[in-house]
Structures are given as C-alpha cells and as structure tokens.
Write a protein that holds these residues in place. Structure first.
Motif, PDB file in Angstrom:
ATOM      1  N   ALA A   8      34.610  38.511  52.252  1.00 12.89           N
ATOM      2  CA  ALA A   8      35.009  38.812  53.437  1.00 12.89           C
ATOM      3  C   ALA A   8      36.361  37.840  53.648  1.00 12.89           C
ATOM      4  O   ALA A   8      37.191  38.424  54.693  1.00 12.89           O
ATOM      5  N   ASP A   9      36.675  36.844  52.977  1.00 17.15           N
ATOM      6  CA  ASP A   9      37.757  36.033  53.304  1.00 17.15           C
ATOM      7  C   ASP A   9      38.957  36.455  52.363  1.00 17.15           C
ATOM      8  O   ASP A   9      39.845  35.696  52.162  1.00 17.15           O
ATOM      9  N   GLY A  10      38.615  37.547  51.702  1.00 19.28           N
ATOM     10  CA  GLY A  10      39.855  38.103  50.816  1.00 19.28           C
ATOM     11  C   GLY A  10      39.979  37.335  49.290  1.00 19.28           C
ATOM     12  O   GLY A  10      40.960  37.371  48.561  1.00 19.28           O
ATOM     13  N   ASN A  11      38.930  36.230  48.997  1.00 17.67           N
ATOM     14  CA  ASN A  11      38.755  35.790  47.872  1.00 17.67           C
ATOM     15  C   ASN A  11      38.223  36.848  46.616  1.00 17.67           C
ATOM     16  O   ASN A  11      37.400  37.518  47.026  1.00 17.67           O
ATOM     17  N   PRO A  12      38.878  36.738  45.481  1.00 21.82           N
ATOM     18  CA  PRO A  12      38.398  37.391  44.161  1.00 21.82           C
ATOM     19  C   PRO A  12      36.758  37.242  44.262  1.00 21.82           C
ATOM     20  O   PRO A  12      36.456  36.312  44.292  1.00 21.82           O
ATOM     21  N   ALA A  13      36.063  38.323  43.985  1.00 24.69           N
ATOM     22  CA  ALA A  13      34.615  38.311  44.016  1.00 24.69           C
ATOM     23  C   ALA A  13      33.901  39.236  43.075  1.00 24.69           C
ATOM     24  O   ALA A  13      33.087  39.915  43.210  1.00 24.69           O
ATOM     25  N   GLY A  14      34.758  39.209  41.679  1.00 24.87           N
ATOM     26  CA  GLY A  14      34.235  40.207  40.807  1.00 24.87           C
ATOM     27  C   GLY A  14      34.706  41.352  40.235  1.00 24.87           C
ATOM     28  O   GLY A  14      36.014  41.648  41.160  1.00 24.87           O
ATOM     29  N   SER A  15      34.196  42.412  39.652  1.00 23.15           N
ATOM     30  CA  SER A  15      34.939  43.553  39.638  1.00 23.15           C
ATOM     31  C   SER A  15      33.772  44.694  39.409  1.00 23.15           C
ATOM     32  O   SER A  15      32.492  44.370  38.994  1.00 23.15           O
ATOM     33  N   VAL A  16      34.126  46.172  39.441  1.00 18.61           N
ATOM     34  CA  VAL A  16      33.408  47.063  39.157  1.00 18.61           C
ATOM     35  C   VAL A  16      33.308  47.672  37.848  1.00 18.61           C
ATOM     36  O   VAL A  16      34.481  47.389  37.172  1.00 18.61           O
ATOM     37  N   THR A  17      32.241  47.760  36.847  1.00 17.55           N
ATOM     38  CA  THR A  17      32.015  48.031  35.527  1.00 17.55           C
ATOM     39  C   THR A  17      31.780  49.551  35.459  1.00 17.55           C
ATOM     40  O   THR A  17      32.034  50.212  34.560  1.00 17.55           O
ATOM     41  N   SER A  18      31.132  50.053  36.385  1.00 19.17           N
ATOM     42  CA  SER A  18      30.824  51.814  36.378  1.00 19.17           C
ATOM     43  C   SER A  18      30.864  52.093  37.888  1.00 19.17           C
ATOM     44  O   SER A  18      30.263  51.477  38.640  1.00 19.17           O
TER      45      SER A  18
END
Length: 367
Positions: A304-314
């Motif tokens: 919510a604060d715009g910090n990187p939080a992972g990624s989508v794999t599928s």
C-alpha cells in the motif's frame, strides 16, 4: 528440441491436426495450444465432462533393481520403501541449496520397480541427474518412449471404461501397469478426477480414437490445461517453482514427511533443514485482481505504500472461478488472505488481493 533446433513432434500429430489444433512451441515440442472449441469451452468441458490431453512431451523413467528405492531416496526427499505397491507420491529433485530442480510423481509398481514422471522442459537434465545418482546404486534407469495421455473430468472414469480400460478400482495418487508396456495412474493436473495413461506408440492411435468416440470426451490444449491447473492452485515448474525456490517458500512442505525433514539424507537435505529453521523468506499465494482484467506472469507487486512486494508467477482468467486468477510470491508478512497489494500492469497499479488456494475445489477420487 532436436539438435537442428526443430521442435519435437507428437506421435499423434495427425489426430491433432484433424481436430483443428493450433500448435505452438512448448518445452522444445510442437504442442496443441487450442482446438476448434476454443480455450474457454475446452476449460469448462473438462470441468463438466472429460478432457483429453496429449502430454507425450513429458518423460517417464522406469527405475528397477535391488537398490532402486535407495537410489530414489537419495535423489528425492522421499521414502520409497514406505510406499505401498501402486501408491504414487508427489516429490522433487532438489539441488544442494534445496532449490527445486523439478517436481515429479513417483509410483511404486513392485518391490524393486518404480515409475518416475518428470516435466518435459527438464527431461534431459532429469535423466542425467537421475543416472548420476543411480550410478552409486544397484539399479537401472530406463527412459521410456511412450504416448502419454491425460483424461480429466467427472466423466473420465466412465469414458475410459467404455474405451476398454477399467481403472475404477484405482483411487487418487495410485498407479499400475494394466497391460504390457502400459502405465496408468489416477492423477492429473487440473484439480479434477482423472487419469494419466502411458502406452506404446503402436497402440496409441486406436486407443485415443476410442476415447474420442465417447460424446463426453474432447481434445483439450495447453492453454486450457494452464488455466485449469492455475485455478487448482498447482505449480508450473519454471514459473511458480524454480531451482531458486525451496519447498519451504513454495508452501510444498506437505510433500515431505516429517522424519525425512529431520533425518533424511537426500540431496539438499542440510540446506532444506536450514531453510525450515530460518522460516520462509517469502510465501507463494493465490492472487485475485480487482475487476475483470487478468494480471499476467512477471507483473511486479507493491504494498500500500508503494514498496516492492514480490511478483506474479502465473496469471490469467479463471473460467470456472468467474474472475481473474493469479499466483505469485510475496513477503511472508503480507501472505495472509485478504492482504491488499497492487500489481503493475502497463504502467498502472491494479489492486490485487491475496486469495486462498485453490480457487476451485479439488474433486479427486480419494476413496
């Protein structure tokens, strides 16, 4: 893929062409992506009736000999001796860092006889790895040349029986050799009840045609197979799990018995124990985008604060779920269902919530 760079061709290519298949490259093979029904109808047909998939790109290895079980116990976080005859088990090849080289299904066919089913993209590396491990044991690794078919859906058992193969006595994650040169298991990668059948090339065309003569059976391509397995919350190696992913982070520790976690001597055992002690650095989760627009693999996630939080794999649309579905990795602190994140899609931040897996209920025949 051949030495000349050409794609391998499926033995039943003519049947697929006659059914109107649209082909594409996958793991070195020319594979049917969709048929005349189209992805949406193929997906729903599998959930409602029975879908027939040609998975001949996958690889089967027959492991035999007095130390076959010991070799597999070294190669995998698995206790093959604990398997009853015909029992199948989901497991892995791990590297020394406990990263997942491949996910597999091992079936015990006899006291000194096991079948290993491996993914197409890793077939060459898996064969080399397994043979290297087996070199220290009294056993033989035999790669099999088979047509491999998956029949999935609520009408699968009846259609299979009408085609002359009665596997109604099998329950989920069990397999056998119903005829000479054949291997069959009650398993699959759609979340539905179903079967996987490997058989000699010479017998495959007639068998496939017998299945397709049933009004409940339709060919299903790779695109619908992907949406089916994603709805079912099942990992695709190379995307959702990789050699950089441990079973701890992937939420797959259920596949490794507690005594093996503590005392196993499989490849990667020490690293896995260290990962268990440290706890997950990240967590594989289901993800539900807001609205109707799918979020695809590779999309970055933010908090919510715009910090990187992972990624989508599928990611894609879930025809049975009725909404876009995705899977990916987030920091363990953000992995609770309902956590609000944002996915980067074409320069926009799309709200996306952590969602329990699977998106659709599994319907395996367990008893």
């Amino acid at each position: 893929m051949t030495d000349t760079g050409e794609l391998f061709q499926l033995p039943l290519k003519d049947l697929h062409e006659a059914a109107g298949a649209r082909f594409g490259g996958f793991a070195g093979w020319s594979m049917p992506i969709t048929y005349s029904l189209g992805v949406l109808k193929e997906h729903l047909h599998t959930r409602e009736k029975a879908g027939l998939f040609d998975i001949s790109h996958m690889k089967l290895f027959l492991v035999t000999g007095s130390q076959a079980a010991a070799a597999l116990a070294r190669a995998c976080p698995l206790d093959p001796e604990a398997l009853t005859e015909s029992q199948s088990k989901y497991t892995f090849f791990l590297n020394d860092e406990a990263g997942i080289l491949d996910d597999l299904i091992v079936t015990r066919l006899g006291a000194e006889r096991f079948m290993v089913v491996a993914n197409a993209g890793n077939a060459v590396a898996d064969e080399k790895h397994l043979k290297q491990v087996a070199a220290s044991f009294d056993c033989t690794i035999e790669p099999l040349e088979r047509v491999f078919l998956a029949l999935q859906g609520p009408a699968a058992e009846g259609a299979l029986s009408r085609a002359g193969l009665d596997l109604s006595a099998l329950t989920f994650m069990h397999g056998l050799e119903p005829r000479e040169g054949w291997f069959a298991s009650r398993s699959g990668y759609t979340g539905e009840d179903g079967f996987e059948i490997a058989l000699p090339w010479a017998e495959a065309k007639a068998f496939a045609e017998a299945l397709l003569a049933d009004e409940n059976v339709e060919w299903i391509g790779l695109a619908a197979r992907d949406s089916l397995r994603l709805e079912a919350g099942l990992c695709l190696h190379g995307q959702d799990i990789t050699p950089e992913t441990t079973p701890v982070d992937a939420g797959l520790m259920w596949a490794i018995a507690k005594p093996l976690r503590e005392n196993g001597s499989f490849i990667g055992a020490d690293a896995l124990r260290a990962a268990i002690t440290a706890g997950p650095r990240r967590k594989r989760v289901g993800l539900k985008p807001e609205g109707r627009q799918p979020v695809r693999a590779g999309a970055d996630l933010f908090d919510a604060d715009g910090n990187p939080a992972g990624s989508v794999t599928s990611g894609g649309f879930g025809p049975s779920a009725g909404f876009p579905v995705a899977m990916g990795y987030v920091p363990a602190t953000l992995g609770a269902p309902g956590s609000r994140l944002f996915a980067e899609v074409r320069g926009n931040r799309v709200p996306i919530d952590v969602h329990p897996l699977p998106f659709t209920q599994h319907r395996y025949r367990k008893g």
